[in-house]
Design a protein around this motif. Structure first.
Motif, PDB file in Angstrom:
ATOM      1  N   GLY A  47      33.045  -1.668  32.392  1.00 56.00           N
ATOM      2  CA  GLY A  47      33.046  -1.051  33.691  1.00 56.00           C
ATOM      3  C   GLY A  47      31.879  -0.763  34.418  1.00 56.00           C
ATOM      4  N   ALA A  48      31.767  -1.034  35.722  1.00 55.83           N
ATOM      5  CA  ALA A  48      30.712  -0.922  36.520  1.00 55.83           C
ATOM      6  C   ALA A  48      30.888   0.485  37.722  1.00 55.83           C
ATOM      7  N   TYR A  49      30.277   1.330  37.663  1.00 54.01           N
ATOM      8  CA  TYR A  49      30.465   2.422  38.864  1.00 54.01           C
ATOM      9  C   TYR A  49      29.224   2.381  39.788  1.00 54.01           C
ATOM     10  N   ILE A  50      29.633   2.463  41.003  1.00 56.88           N
ATOM     11  CA  ILE A  50      28.731   2.374  41.963  1.00 56.88           C
ATOM     12  C   ILE A  50      28.796   3.809  42.727  1.00 56.88           C
ATOM     13  N   ILE A 103      19.905  -0.528  38.763  1.00 59.39           N
ATOM     14  CA  ILE A 103      20.840  -0.898  37.973  1.00 59.39           C
ATOM     15  C   ILE A 103      20.648  -0.028  36.495  1.00 59.39           C
ATOM     16  N   ILE A 104      21.525   0.426  36.152  1.00 64.41           N
ATOM     17  CA  ILE A 104      21.439   1.157  34.716  1.00 64.41           C
ATOM     18  C   ILE A 104      22.658   0.485  33.669  1.00 64.41           C
ATOM     19  N   VAL A 105      22.340   0.492  32.572  1.00 71.18           N
ATOM     20  CA  VAL A 105      23.136  -0.002  31.488  1.00 71.18           C
ATOM     21  C   VAL A 105      23.312   1.267  30.536  1.00 71.18           C
ATOM     22  N   ALA A 106      24.542   1.521  30.017  1.00 70.48           N
ATOM     23  CA  ALA A 106      24.934   2.248  29.321  1.00 70.48           C
ATOM     24  C   ALA A 106      25.805   1.871  28.020  1.00 70.48           C
ATOM     25  N   PHE A 130      26.466   0.187  34.473  1.00 62.31           N
ATOM     26  CA  PHE A 130      27.541  -0.797  33.470  1.00 62.31           C
ATOM     27  C   PHE A 130      27.501   0.081  32.266  1.00 62.31           C
ATOM     28  N   ILE A 131      28.842   0.043  31.837  1.00 63.83           N
ATOM     29  CA  ILE A 131      28.996   1.060  30.696  1.00 63.83           C
ATOM     30  C   ILE A 131      30.152   0.604  29.996  1.00 63.83           C
ATOM     31  N   GLY A 132      30.191   0.842  28.624  1.00 62.92           N
ATOM     32  CA  GLY A 132      31.310   0.291  27.839  1.00 62.92           C
ATOM     33  C   GLY A 132      32.368   1.303  27.844  1.00 62.92           C
ATOM     34  N   GLU A 133      33.440   0.475  28.366  1.00 61.58           N
ATOM     35  CA  GLU A 133      34.791   1.741  28.595  1.00 61.58           C
ATOM     36  C   GLU A 133      35.384   2.119  27.193  1.00 61.58           C
TER      37      GLU A 133
END
Length: 266
Positions: free
Chosen positions: A192-195, A116-119, A178-181
């Protein structure tokens, strides 16, 4: 001719639709212009969007919120050393800087099922408002399903593809970022969440699945976690993500597929 109300604003025939959307429809008009109140609301929304682009992560607060998961949390940086560089050089946001790469390699963390990564992306505001409500619940569901997890990675000035750079080092079977759109004029706080299954440098958008508009006025934390778990289980079952993996989960958690352990998991 349409009649004006007591404020001098000529109503719009689409007015009933405003109850169902935050989009700027049925604004009414005064003469040939939109009402002053709507013009001011537009300027306020534009200011919120600009502020979101230049917002910053509160690393102490975010780390505390993510530590609830019980997983180690590490804060790294991309190669974009400033916000202006981040906006002007998207390629720098897709790569870790050298100290961050070295820190990640020194973790000696065994490959896990999921990383899990958060940016911050284009709205750190979105991360600060939504990540703490989604990620701890998702981690609990992931652990209940029997998947192993790598440490949580937070990346400042990061873009979606930084997930693949991290995947190339940690080598998880699947990565979620998980990243700010990009802020819109009615949604400056959307996450947003990209898999990606088998993340590694060089992958492109068709290899990713996205769950978008995660925020209080959009996709709720509960529904976002349900969608993510559906995609995670499906990705492991099919051993892929992207255009070949369709989100057919319309009935909630009761419709989630069971985890199928494949030979690669052994």
């Amino acid at each position: 001719m349409n009649e004006t109300n007591n404020t001098g604003i000529e109503p719009d025939e689409w007015e009933p639709l405003r109850a169902y959307t935050n989009a700027r429809i049925a604004l009414g008009k005064t003469g040939v212009s939109v009402p002053l109140s709507e013009s001011l609301q537009f300027r306020l929304a534009h200011a919120h969007a600009k502020d979101a682009v230049y917002s910053q992560l509160n690393l102490d607060e975010l780390t505390t919120a993510l530590s609830i998961t019980g997983l180690p949390v590490y804060c790294l940086r991309s190669r974009a050393v400033s916000r202006d560089m981040y906006l002007q050089r998207p390629d720098f946001g897709r790569l870790l800087d050298t100290p961050s790469e070295e820190q990640l390699r020194q973790l000696n963390s065994p490959p896990a099922d999921i990383s899990i990564i958060v940016a911050d992306g284009l709205s750190a505001t979105a991360i600060m408002k939504n990540a703490g409500a989604v990620i701890p619940v998702l981690v609990e569901k992931i652990q209940q399903a029997g998947y192993s997890l790598a440490p949580v990675i937070v990346v400042e000035q990061g873009r979606v593809a930084v997930k693949d750079a991290i995947g190339g080092i940690l080598q998880p079977r699947l990565a979620i970022i998980f990243i700010g759109e990009r802020p819109g004029l009615s949604s400056f706080d959307s996450m947003g969440a990209y898999i990606t299954y088998a993340p590694r440098p060089g992958l492109t958008d068709e290899r990713r699945n996205c769950v978008s508009n995660i925020r209080e006025q959009g996709l709720s934390a509960e529904l976002a976690v349900d969608k993510l778990m559906y995609l995670i289980d499906s990705a492991f079952r099919l051993q892929l993500t992207g255009v070949a993996l369709k989100d057919n989960n319309e009935l909630g958690t009761s419709n989630l597929p069971k985890r199928i352990a494949d030979s690669e998991a052994e």
